[in-house]
Design a protein around this motif. Structure first.
Motif, PDB file in Angstrom:
ATOM      1  N   HIS A 104      -0.621   0.726  -7.548  1.00 50.68           N
ATOM      2  CA  HIS A 104      -0.133   0.751  -6.176  1.00 50.68           C
ATOM      3  C   HIS A 104       1.274   0.173  -6.144  1.00 50.68           C
ATOM      4  O   HIS A 104       1.741  -0.380  -7.137  1.00 50.68           O
ATOM      5  CB  HIS A 104      -1.042  -0.076  -5.256  1.00 50.68           C
ATOM      6  CG  HIS A 104      -2.430   0.489  -5.114  1.00 50.68           C
ATOM      7  ND1 HIS A 104      -3.312   0.059  -4.163  1.00 50.68           N
ATOM      8  CD2 HIS A 104      -3.098   1.439  -5.812  1.00 50.68           C
ATOM      9  CE1 HIS A 104      -4.460   0.725  -4.274  1.00 50.68           C
ATOM     10  NE2 HIS A 104      -4.343   1.565  -5.273  1.00 50.68           N
ATOM     11  N   ASN A 145       4.305  -2.151  -3.874  1.00 49.02           N
ATOM     12  CA  ASN A 145       4.602  -3.055  -2.782  1.00 49.02           C
ATOM     13  C   ASN A 145       5.714  -2.397  -1.975  1.00 49.02           C
ATOM     14  O   ASN A 145       6.805  -2.175  -2.488  1.00 49.02           O
ATOM     15  CB  ASN A 145       5.084  -4.404  -3.318  1.00 49.02           C
ATOM     16  CG  ASN A 145       4.013  -5.069  -4.176  1.00 49.02           C
ATOM     17  OD1 ASN A 145       2.849  -4.651  -4.165  1.00 49.02           O
ATOM     18  ND2 ASN A 145       4.398  -6.087  -4.919  1.00 49.02           N
ATOM     19  N   GLY A 158      -0.190  -1.699  -2.179  1.00 51.72           N
ATOM     20  CA  GLY A 158      -0.981  -2.894  -2.437  1.00 51.72           C
ATOM     21  C   GLY A 158      -0.520  -4.058  -1.592  1.00 51.72           C
ATOM     22  O   GLY A 158      -1.256  -5.015  -1.385  1.00 51.72           O
ATOM     23  N   THR A 188      -2.496  -1.462   2.211  1.00 48.88           N
ATOM     24  CA  THR A 188      -2.910  -2.827   2.504  1.00 48.88           C
ATOM     25  C   THR A 188      -1.807  -3.564   3.250  1.00 48.88           C
ATOM     26  O   THR A 188      -0.740  -3.812   2.692  1.00 48.88           O
ATOM     27  CB  THR A 188      -3.244  -3.567   1.185  1.00 48.88           C
ATOM     28  OG1 THR A 188      -4.156  -2.751   0.445  1.00 48.88           O
ATOM     29  CG2 THR A 188      -3.863  -4.913   1.455  1.00 48.88           C
ATOM     30  N   SER A 236      -6.899  -9.531  -3.280  1.00 50.51           N
ATOM     31  CA  SER A 236      -5.670  -9.140  -3.948  1.00 50.51           C
ATOM     32  C   SER A 236      -4.976 -10.419  -4.390  1.00 50.51           C
ATOM     33  O   SER A 236      -4.703 -11.301  -3.579  1.00 50.51           O
ATOM     34  CB  SER A 236      -4.779  -8.344  -2.991  1.00 50.51           C
ATOM     35  OG  SER A 236      -3.562  -8.048  -3.632  1.00 50.51           O
ATOM     36  N   THR A 276     -13.393  -4.702  -4.041  1.00 47.18           N
ATOM     37  CA  THR A 276     -12.218  -4.093  -4.685  1.00 47.18           C
ATOM     38  C   THR A 276     -11.242  -5.214  -5.010  1.00 47.18           C
ATOM     39  O   THR A 276     -10.998  -6.079  -4.168  1.00 47.18           O
ATOM     40  CB  THR A 276     -11.539  -3.106  -3.716  1.00 47.18           C
ATOM     41  OG1 THR A 276     -12.497  -2.159  -3.302  1.00 47.18           O
ATOM     42  CG2 THR A 276     -10.365  -2.412  -4.374  1.00 47.18           C
ATOM     43  N   GLY A 320      -7.393  -6.270  -6.683  1.00 45.52           N
ATOM     44  CA  GLY A 320      -6.085  -5.869  -7.213  1.00 45.52           C
ATOM     45  C   GLY A 320      -5.171  -7.066  -7.332  1.00 45.52           C
ATOM     46  O   GLY A 320      -5.563  -8.206  -7.087  1.00 45.52           O
ATOM     47  N   CYS A 334      -1.033  -8.110  -6.336  1.00 45.27           N
ATOM     48  CA  CYS A 334       0.146  -7.594  -5.651  1.00 45.27           C
ATOM     49  C   CYS A 334       1.382  -8.432  -5.906  1.00 45.27           C
ATOM     50  O   CYS A 334       2.414  -8.235  -5.301  1.00 45.27           O
ATOM     51  CB  CYS A 334      -0.126  -7.451  -4.162  1.00 45.27           C
ATOM     52  SG  CYS A 334      -0.513  -9.013  -3.357  1.00 45.27           S
ATOM     53  N   GLY A 364       2.325  -7.460 -11.380  1.00 48.99           N
ATOM     54  CA  GLY A 364       1.667  -6.159 -11.442  1.00 48.99           C
ATOM     55  C   GLY A 364       2.518  -5.115 -12.140  1.00 48.99           C
ATOM     56  O   GLY A 364       2.000  -4.081 -12.561  1.00 48.99           O
ATOM     57  N   TYR A 420      -6.800  -2.319  -9.520  1.00 50.12           N
ATOM     58  CA  TYR A 420      -5.436  -1.799  -9.488  1.00 50.12           C
ATOM     59  C   TYR A 420      -4.418  -2.915  -9.634  1.00 50.12           C
ATOM     60  O   TYR A 420      -4.738  -4.090  -9.453  1.00 50.12           O
ATOM     61  CB  TYR A 420      -5.171  -1.027  -8.182  1.00 50.12           C
ATOM     62  CG  TYR A 420      -5.156  -1.887  -6.941  1.00 50.12           C
ATOM     63  CD1 TYR A 420      -3.975  -2.524  -6.535  1.00 50.12           C
ATOM     64  CD2 TYR A 420      -6.303  -2.080  -6.176  1.00 50.12           C
ATOM     65  CE1 TYR A 420      -3.945  -3.326  -5.408  1.00 50.12           C
ATOM     66  CE2 TYR A 420      -6.281  -2.876  -5.044  1.00 50.12           C
ATOM     67  CZ  TYR A 420      -5.097  -3.507  -4.665  1.00 50.12           C
ATOM     68  OH  TYR A 420      -5.070  -4.309  -3.560  1.00 50.12           O
ATOM     69  N   SER A 461      -0.353  -3.727  -8.296  1.00 44.12           N
ATOM     70  CA  SER A 461       0.633  -3.251  -7.331  1.00 44.12           C
ATOM     71  C   SER A 461       1.965  -3.924  -7.625  1.00 44.12           C
ATOM     72  O   SER A 461       2.010  -5.121  -7.904  1.00 44.12           O
ATOM     73  CB  SER A 461       0.168  -3.580  -5.912  1.00 44.12           C
ATOM     74  OG  SER A 461       1.058  -3.008  -4.972  1.00 44.12           O
TER      75      SER A 461
END
Ligand code: ADP
Ligand code: MG
Ligand code: MG
Length: 922
Positions: free
Chosen positions: A567, A569, A588, A644, A806, A870, A872, A874, A878, A894, A896
């Motif tokens: 993802h 930013n 993200g 997000t 995240s 989920t 991730g 950010c 990342g 993921y 981000s």
């Protein structure tokens, strides 16, 4: 090893191995050079026989300070085997065996001892060599080289003393080049060299061949611990404990006349990756002459004309090595009277460009799979290819070469101090800050400059760390430069450059050019932005086309095999658009702070200053349509992909005027009022007084740890509600427009599950209300940014109130280490690196041991509490290659990062998958 057959030896050796006993995978024990010499021997290539003294022996020498006793015996036995194999004896009076003594650690390492050639020559064997080679000149030349090299590297005598003696005899004899000296001249020179050795070292040049050998071996071990070698290792993060191996190789001679010579070659072009043989050959010369540049070298094509048979043998060896190593090889060879000898090989270093190209070529040649091709390139290389580049076709003058510290191509005028850099930059000039090394005082200049160039320091020097952090082009350690900041000059050899002169620096290669060099946009960026077909239409240059296709193939393969999603930013619709083009599969992190700046700042001021709820609500109501419009735009760009949105994070005072400036303004106005000279209306004055009171009230000693994030949302009524409503309404609008919005709400800086619960309750009520009012179903996930140690440590509980996590690894790094990035990174990270406290900035690459442990724990406990959570990351980590591998390893869904780094993260996520053996597609 060695025990199976008793033909050569029946004891298990630990310190010495013949070339025929090792292989390429034994770099730890045999060093890189030794392991590859063994491999070539195993392949049946013509390697002069020899043996390797292991790194184990070096470690023992370092521990005890003497050569281990068993080593003497093992060397004696190995020497006997060598003598038997070649049928000559070391330093024999008639047909002497001579050897080279070559250092070779696991990683190739400048700063260690040079190779000594011709060991075994002495006053008697030099006669034997003359007889045997039928060339007295050659024999005496070899002898004087031995004394010179031995004197310099083993006995530590200043090399200039020998060079001076050589120059003197040349001018006495009217000789312009070394080869003009006769055998007699060289014999005389040998006598002079022996005197030099005696005068400078207090001992005679050792005549005994075995003593020469032992002293050379010990000197190589010693050189492992020289300051230069240690410094290099510290910079490159190579352990001091590895030790070096020593290779003893029987000499072959490239200087035995016109049918002899020496050369280096690559099995493909290491600069461009083109298929073909690349190299240089120097007839009638010994090893080091090629690099020394004493005569012009021949191309391999000319070598072929000169000696077709040796060339054919070389080509065959090159093919053999390439298919065997399944990669570009870099080779040293020598031809002795028409016979080819292989002296070294290794998998060759290459440019970023060549790396992509060669990887796909090897796939097409069925030597490697696509997975392997992916492993042969790095995100760092891809990032190098994405910077604007100097036009390769333009003419340019190379001034010096340093280390590539921070990529990019910069052209500017030289300045030597931070103040001038800032002043000139303010006038709109492009400047390159040139320093011996930089320190925190140079920061202003580094920010102002388009490029930074230093003559000292390595890849983790202050200049390198800071420039990389700022994304400024930087070359460090260009040692050919002598920077004199006081005189405002820089000397490069005989050339003197003054302040204001223009230079160009290439942060991807470390090259420094005189004058300006034209810059062209990266074809890889064109490809990423416009797609393959459009990018290919831009150019007819074959090399560019091949490169772009190679990047496309490898990146597509990475996308196929990677487990991690990538993802971006992005805070605005434009950023979101770009991110999507570059391959982002979602946003993200969408920060909402900038949405309160500019014209909207007054509204926020009103929110803060409001004395009554109604007043505050009015300001919030005015903000609502603005925020909603922002979100609609972003959700439209990201249609179908998760987006997000983080609720407002920074402390409110960031939206208010500066305390000092405002205090001064109010003080002056008050003063004027007392004198009856007021300029402003009463209303304006009252507003300023109120504002000042608010700013003072909100002033924090440590805003990073103050009233921000979720704390702000819970304390300032209506603020989060406004944002949540704007998101909900934007989502609803997109649904009604027929779109597929996937907004998610992220709560920043929560440390306690209670904070999450409070926000969630409020959010759910608003979502339900908007859904009802708009007549749509709102499926908007609410999750937590995990950026405080307490949040990570209580992840199991947090997951109870969060549908996703995240990791905000920037704040998590700051709060775990207890330092603030802006305050510490340029202040002392360079010193911390030198002291060995940190290897790389934990803001650049995730600190696996500390911060990483919190991440791991939060993933485990979060998923245990909520299996479909989920997760991730950010933070900017990342997009950092090493960190991506870590996030893959701990099982995030993921990563981000900024749009610009999305392709790098895609590539590294793919590499992380194949490194684990995840894919085997061709
Ligand atoms: P480096 O690691 O600096 O390349 P090497 O050990 O490879 O040092 O040796 C320096 C030079 O001497 C090289 O050109 C090499 O090919 C040459 N050389 C080394 N050993 C021999 C040998 N036994 N016979 C002929 N030349 C040699
Ligand atoms: Mg070499
Ligand atoms: Mg944060």
């Amino acid at each position: 090893m060695g025990q199976a057959s008793c033909a050569g030896r029946c004891v298990t050796a630990t310190y010495v191995f013949d070339f025929s006993e090792g292989n390429k995978d034994q770099k730890d024990l045999l060093g890189g050079k030794g392991a590859n010499l063994a491999e070539m021997t195993r392949l049946g290539l013509p390697v002069p026989p020899g043996f390797t003294i292991t790194t184990e022996a070096c470690r023992s020498y370092m521990a005890t300070g003497t050569l281990p006793a068993e080593l003497r015996v093992e060397v004696t036995m190995a020497l006997r085997r060598l003598e038997d194999a070649v049928g000559r004896n070391l330093g024999d009076f008639h047909e002497p065996l001579l050897v080279s003594v070559r250092s070779g650690a696991k990683f190739s390492m400048p700063g260690m001892m040079d190779t000594i050639l011709n060991v075994g020559l002495n006053d008697a064997s030099v006669q034997g060599l003359a007889e045997f080679s039928q060339d007295a000149r050659f024999a005496w030349d070899s002898y004087r080289r031995l004394i010179q090299m031995f004197g310099k590297t083993v006995l530590g005598i200043d090399g200039d003393v020998f060079a001076h003696a050589l120059d003197t005899i040349k001018s006495e004899r009217g000789a312009t080049i070394d080869t003009d000296l006769s055998a007699k001249d060289l014999e005389e020179l040998v006598e002079q060299f022996k005197v030099i050795v005696r005068d400078h070292s207090g001992r005679d040049f050792p005549q005994h061949p075995r003593e020469q050998l032992d002293l050379a071996i010990a000197a190589i071990f010693e050189s492992w611990n020289t300051d230069r070698a240690r410094l290099y290792r510290r910079r490159e993060r190579i352990s001091d404990d590895l030790g070096t191996a020593v290779n003893v190789v029987s000499m072959v001679f490239g200087n035995l006349g016109p049918d002899s010579g020496t050369g280096v070659c690559f099995t493909r072009d290491p600069a461009t990756g083109k298929v073909g043989d690349y190299g240089d050959y120097l007839p009638n010369a010994q090893g080091e002459d090629v690099v020394a540049g004493i005569r012009n070298t021949l191309s391999l094509a000319d070598f072929e004309k000169l000696d077709p048979q040796s060339f054919a043998d070389l080509r065959q060896a090159m093919r053999r090595l390439e298919t065997h190593y399944r990669d570009l090889c870099d080779i040293e060879f020598t031809v002795e009277r028409g016979k080819l000898w292989m002296l070294q090989t290794r998998v060759g270093k290459r440019t970023a460009n060549a790396a992509f190209r060669i990887a796909t070529q090897l796939v097409d040649e069925h030597l490697i799979t696509m997975d392997e091709a992916l492993e042969r390139v790095t995100g760092q290389q891809l990032s190098n290819l994405m910077f604007p580049q100097f036009d390769a076709g333009a003419s340019r003058t190379l001034l010096a070469k340093g280390m590539a510290a921070s990529p990019g191509a910069a052209v500017g005028q030289i300045v030597f101090d931070s103040k001038t850099a800032q002043a000139w930059a303010a006038e709109g000039k492009d400047v390159i800050l040139v320093r011996r090394e930089t320190n925190p005082d140079d920061l202003g200049g580094m920010i102002a400059a388009v490029g930074v160039l230093t003559s000292r320091g390595g890849k983790t020097s202050h200049a390198a760390v800071v420039a990389r952090g700022m994304g400024t082009t930087c070359v460090v350690g260009a040692e050919a430069l002598e920077v004199d900041a006081t005189a405002q000059t820089v000397h490069v050899g005989k050339r003197v450059l003054k302040q204001g002169e223009v230079i160009a620096i290439d942060g991807s290669t470390g090259e420094v050019f005189l004058g300006s060099v034209p810059v062209v946009p990266s074809p890889v960026v064109q490809y990423l932005e416009e797609g393959l077909d459009a990018a290919l239409e831009h150019t007819t240059d074959e090399d560019t086309i091949v490169l772009v296709r190679a990047v496309d193939r490898i990146l597509k393969h990475a996308d196929e095999v990677r487990r991690l999603d990538v993802h971006a930013n992005a805070d605005t619709a434009e950023d979101a658009h770009r991110a999507r083009i570059w391959g982002a599969q979602g946003i993200g992190l969408c920060r909402t702070e900038h949405m309160f700046l500019g014209d909207r700042r007054v509204l926020i001021e009103r929110v803060v200053l409001a004395r009554e709820d109604a007043e505050r609500q009015a300001a919030l109501d005015a903000l609502l349509p603005l925020q909603r419009a922002d979100f609609i735009d972003i959700l439209r760009e990201m249609d179908g992909l998760p987006t997000t949105i983080r609720l407002i994070d920074p402390p409110l005072h960031e939206f208010l005027p500066d305390l000092t400036a405002l205090s001064v303004r109010v003080a002056l106005a008050t003063d004027r009022r007392e004198r009856g000279e007021e300029k402003e209306t009463q209303e304006e004055f009252d507003h300023d007084v109120q504002l000042l009171a608010a700013v003072e009230r909100m002033h924090e000693a440590n805003p990073m740890l103050g009233l921000r994030g979720v704390r702000l949302g819970l304390v300032v009524p209506g603020l989060f509600a406004l944002q949540i409503r704007a998101i909900a309404e934007a989502h609803a609008t997109r649904l009604k427009e027929g779109g597929h919005p996937r907004a998610e709400i992220m709560v920043p800086l929560a440390a306690s599950v209670m904070e999450l619960r409070l926000v969630r309750d409020e959010a759910e009520a608003i979502l339900a209300e908007v859904a009802k009012a708009e007549g749509v179903e709102l499926d908007i996930a609410i999750g937590a940014m995990i950026e405080l140690p307490r949040a990570a440590l209580t992840a199991g509980r947090m997951a109870g109130e969060a549908e996703f996590f995240s990791f905000g690894t920037n704040d998590l790094t700051q709060t775990t280490w207890g330092f603030s990035r802006d305050d510490v990174e340029s202040a002392f990270f360079a010193e911390y690196t030198d002291l060995g406290v940190i290897a790389v900035s934990p803001f650049e690459t995730i600190d696996r041991t500390g911060v990483g442990r919190l991440v791991r724990l939060a993933v485990e406990e979060g998923r245990a509490a909520r299996p479909d959570l989920t997760i991730g990351v950010c933070g900017e980590h990342g997009g950092d290659p090493e960190s991506v591998h870590f996030f893959d390893e701990v099982g995030l869904d993921y990563v981000s990062c900024s749009p610009f780094r999305v392709p790098i993260a895609r590539l590294e996520a793919g590499r992380a998958s194949v490194a684990k053996g995840g894919s085997d597609t061709r």
